[in-house]
Design an enzyme around this catalytic site. Structure first.
Site, PDB file in Angstrom:
ATOM      1  N   ASP A 272       0.840  -1.204   0.000  1.00 46.05           N
ATOM      2  CA  ASP A 272       0.000   0.000   0.000  1.00 46.05           C
ATOM      3  C   ASP A 272       0.872   1.250   0.000  1.00 46.05           C
ATOM      4  OD1 ASP A 272      -1.928   1.920   0.245  1.00 46.05           O
ATOM      5  OD2 ASP A 272      -2.460   1.439   2.326  1.00 46.05           O
ATOM      6  N   LYS A 279       1.585   8.009   0.188  1.00 44.20           N
ATOM      7  CA  LYS A 279       2.021   8.078   1.575  1.00 44.20           C
ATOM      8  C   LYS A 279       3.392   8.739   1.678  1.00 44.20           C
ATOM      9  CE  LYS A 279      -0.266   3.861   3.260  1.00 44.20           C
ATOM     10  NZ  LYS A 279      -1.118   4.501   4.272  1.00 44.20           N
ATOM     11  N   ARG A 353     -11.037  -0.489   2.372  1.00 41.87           N
ATOM     12  CA  ARG A 353     -12.504  -0.610   2.380  1.00 41.87           C
ATOM     13  C   ARG A 353     -13.046  -0.843   0.975  1.00 41.87           C
ATOM     14  NH1 ARG A 353     -12.780   5.174   5.265  1.00 41.87           N
ATOM     15  NH2 ARG A 353     -10.751   4.439   5.964  1.00 41.87           N
TER      16      ARG A 353
HETATM   17  N1  BES Z   1      -3.175   0.309   5.286  1.00 44.08           N
HETATM   18  C1  BES Z   1      -3.522   1.613   5.697  1.00 44.08           C
HETATM   19  C2  BES Z   1      -3.743   1.718   7.206  1.00 44.08           C
HETATM   20  C3  BES Z   1      -2.494   1.665   8.051  1.00 44.08           C
HETATM   21  C4  BES Z   1      -1.623   2.723   8.089  1.00 44.08           C
HETATM   22  C5  BES Z   1      -2.252   0.568   8.838  1.00 44.08           C
HETATM   23  C6  BES Z   1      -0.494   2.667   8.892  1.00 44.08           C
HETATM   24  C7  BES Z   1      -1.131   0.508   9.654  1.00 44.08           C
HETATM   25  C8  BES Z   1      -0.241   1.554   9.666  1.00 44.08           C
HETATM   26  C9  BES Z   1      -4.804   2.067   5.015  1.00 44.08           C
HETATM   27  O1  BES Z   1      -4.961   1.620   3.714  1.00 44.08           O
HETATM   28  C10 BES Z   1      -4.778   3.545   4.977  1.00 44.08           C
HETATM   29  O2  BES Z   1      -3.938   4.081   4.312  1.00 44.08           O
HETATM   30  N2  BES Z   1      -5.686   4.175   5.700  1.00 44.08           N
HETATM   31  C11 BES Z   1      -5.751   5.597   5.780  1.00 44.08           C
HETATM   32  C12 BES Z   1      -7.198   5.986   5.719  1.00 44.08           C
HETATM   33  C13 BES Z   1      -7.403   7.469   5.578  1.00 44.08           C
HETATM   34  C14 BES Z   1      -6.935   7.931   4.240  1.00 44.08           C
HETATM   35  C15 BES Z   1      -8.872   7.772   5.760  1.00 44.08           C
HETATM   36  C16 BES Z   1      -5.099   6.029   7.092  1.00 44.08           C
HETATM   37  O3  BES Z   1      -5.270   5.352   8.106  1.00 44.08           O
HETATM   38  O4  BES Z   1      -4.403   7.041   7.082  1.00 44.08           O
HETATM   39 ZN    ZN Z   2      -4.049  -0.082   3.193  1.00 39.50          ZN
HETATM   40 MN    MN Z   3      -4.079   2.914   2.318  1.00 33.39          MN
END
Ligand code: BES
Ligand code: ZN
Ligand code: MN
Length: 498
Positions: A272, A279, A353
């Site tokens: 991801d 990111k 999601r």
């Molecule tokens: N896989 C990530 C969540 C995550 C981030 C898990 C860091 C463990 C460590 C997920 O896909 C994600 O990026 N979520 C975002 C959602 C936001 C954009 C609403 C997040 O948590 O920042």
């Molecule tokens: Zn993710």
């Molecule tokens: Mn993500």
């Protein structure tokens, strides 16, 4: 690793090492006192030297104890006797097993600390096996030269005080060993880097798991098949990647034909990067762990098969990468999910999601008794609960309670967060049926709100494992969680139906 329980006199049983727990301030356990008496007070004399105090996790190796059939005795600090618990027993034994794995001893005999009832003994041995599995786990698949221990620990026995205790311990040993096998699979898959563990690789590993197991059927859906099903949300994530997405379906039929299965739906995002909403660079490598939910589904089904559990379980793992690309999702894009509901993608990094919603809709066809999805879904869950507990959210109180109890019992903790209706409006979109993000407040809850819209057809619980699936820093590595919790949950379901 092999585990079993036995009865006998501690001083007369042959082993490479007797593992003898000692409470803080050098208080011996009943079996320890018996051993000390048989050895003419040797242990008490050594304890008087004060090099060792019984502090939790402290160890002291003694060689060639006189009059003892074992080659070594390893004293292990059990900590405060008043606070003693199965969890503490596991914490105490972890460094001991690590030390034994490095030593020349390949087997050991652990004295059980008390003659507790069957249930408490079961927990003690489960925790001990868990500690042994954690203590000997290494991941060296990607080193050009592996450095395995010269004399790895291969067999752990437990010395019980009664036949009933040995029986309870043997049951725990069997369950613990199977959970160890499942956790190991989950850890290995998770620790592999994104360039090796792709959706295709994950699908191949699932198929390999099914080989030679008549009760386990594994099917892998291609992008073309997913297109036919209308999985527009899942496929929109995968479009930004050169690796084709896979929908991995595992059907374990250990129960009666026609009895409704428990469905486990695991996020299998093999890397991801965030997509166009990319990111930051720091620690982005850890996003190879974004498939830990999927890995835990494979691990749990492996444990079920190992135990030949009399239950039907379906595993569904949507697997994809999330990368920036000319063809990737863009903020503002609107996609249509398999359910027909449309989604405005305001942040391409909220991709979990998007792949899970189509997997949940797909799961309806199995008419599941309950659905549990498992996902490294939100960073917000780490802010809320840290690295101790998985977030637990559900549309059914009984299912939530069942999972919570199982998690507390086995130490693979969860903590429930609310799913009140009032949170749903954070997902309002001006242009589609819903947005894929709900803003900063309650990020874990709004993510679950999103999923809940695809889980109306069944009893459903969601586990956000973002904080527990792996460790960062010096000891970076997958934990195998929540394989222990999911297996515990299924074991309890089996027990309840008997
Ligand atoms: N896989 C990530 C969540 C995550 C981030 C898990 C860091 C463990 C460590 C997920 O896909 C994600 O990026 N979520 C975002 C959602 C936001 C954009 C609403 C997040 O948590 O920042
Ligand atoms: Zn993710
Ligand atoms: Mn993500």
């Amino acid at each position: 690793m092999e585990y079993s329980c036995k009865l006998g006199a501690a001083d007369k049983l042959k082993s490479a090492c007797l593992v003898v727990g000692v409470y803080k301030n050098n208080r011996l356990t009943p079996l320890g006192q018996g051993l000390d008496a048989a050895l003419g007070g040797q242990l008490k004399r050594i304890l008087k030297r004060q090099d060792f105090a019984g502090d939790l996790g402290q160890t002291q190796m003694l060689y060639e104890p006189k009059g003892c059939a074992a080659v070594r005795i390893l004293l292990v600090g059990l900590g405060e006797q008043k606070e003693f618990s199965a969890r503490q027993f596991g914490l105490a034994l972890l460094p001991a097993f690590q030390q034994l794995d490095k030593s020349a001893a390949t087997d050991c005999l652990v004295l059980l600390p008390n003659d507790a009832d069957d249930e408490s003994t079961y927990r003690l041995v489960r925790e001990a096996v868990n500690a042994a599995e954690a203590g000997v786990y290494r991941f060296e698949q990607c080193k050009s030269e592996a450095t395995p221990p010269k004399h790895p620990l291969k067999r752990v026995e437990f010395l019980a005080q009664s036949r009933a205790q040995a029986n309870a311990g043997n049951r725990a040993a069997e369950h613990g060993r199977a959970i160890g096998i499942g956790s190991r699979l989950a850890k290995d898959l998770a620790n592999l880097p994104g360039n090796i563990c792709t959706p295709t690789y994950l699908a191949e590993q699932a198929q390999a798991l099914g080989r030679g197991k008549p009760k386990l059927k594994v099917t892998v859906l291609s992008e073309k098949q997913m297109e036919k099903l209308g999985m527009g949300a899942l496929l929109s994530v995968s479009r930004g990647s050169r690796q084709p997405a896979k929908l991995i379906v595992l059907e374990y039929n250990g129960g009666k034909a026609g009895s409704k299965p428990v469905a486990l739906v695991g996020k299998g995002l093999t890397f991801d990067a965030g997509g166009i909403s990319i990111k930051p660079a720091a620690n982005m490598d850890e996003m190879k762990y974004d498939m830990c939910g999927g890995a835990s589904v494979l691990g749990t089904i492996a444990a079920c098969a190992e135990l030949n559990l009399p239950i039907n379980v379906v595993g569904v793992v949507p697997s994809s990468e999330n990368l920036p690309d000319g063809d990737a999702n863009k903020p503002g894009d609107i996609v249509t999910s398999m359910s027909g509901q449309t989604i405005e993608i305001l942040n391409t990094d909220a991709e979990g999601r998007l792949i899970l919603c189509d997997a949940l809709t797909y799961t309806e066809r199995f008419e599941p008794a309950a659905v549990i999805d498992i996902a490294t879904l939100t960073g917000a869950c780490i802010i809320a609960l840290g690295h101790q507990a998985s977030g637990l959210l559900a549309n059914d109180d009984k299912l939530a309670e069942e999972l919570f109890e199982a998690s507390t019992e086995c130490g693979d903790r969860t903590w429930r967060l609310p799913l009140w209706d009032e949170y749903q409006r954070q997902l309002d979109s001006n242009f589609a049926d819903m947005a894929n993000i709900g803003g900063r407040p309650a990020g874990t809850i709004t993510a679950a709100c999103f999923l809940s819209r695809y889980a109306k057809a069944f009893k459903w619980a969601h586990l956000d494992i973002a904080g527990v699936a792996w460790n960062s820093g010096e000891k970076k590595g997958a934990t195998g969680r929540p394989v222990p919790l999911l297996t515990e949950f299924l074991l309890r379901r089996c027990k309840a139906s008997m």
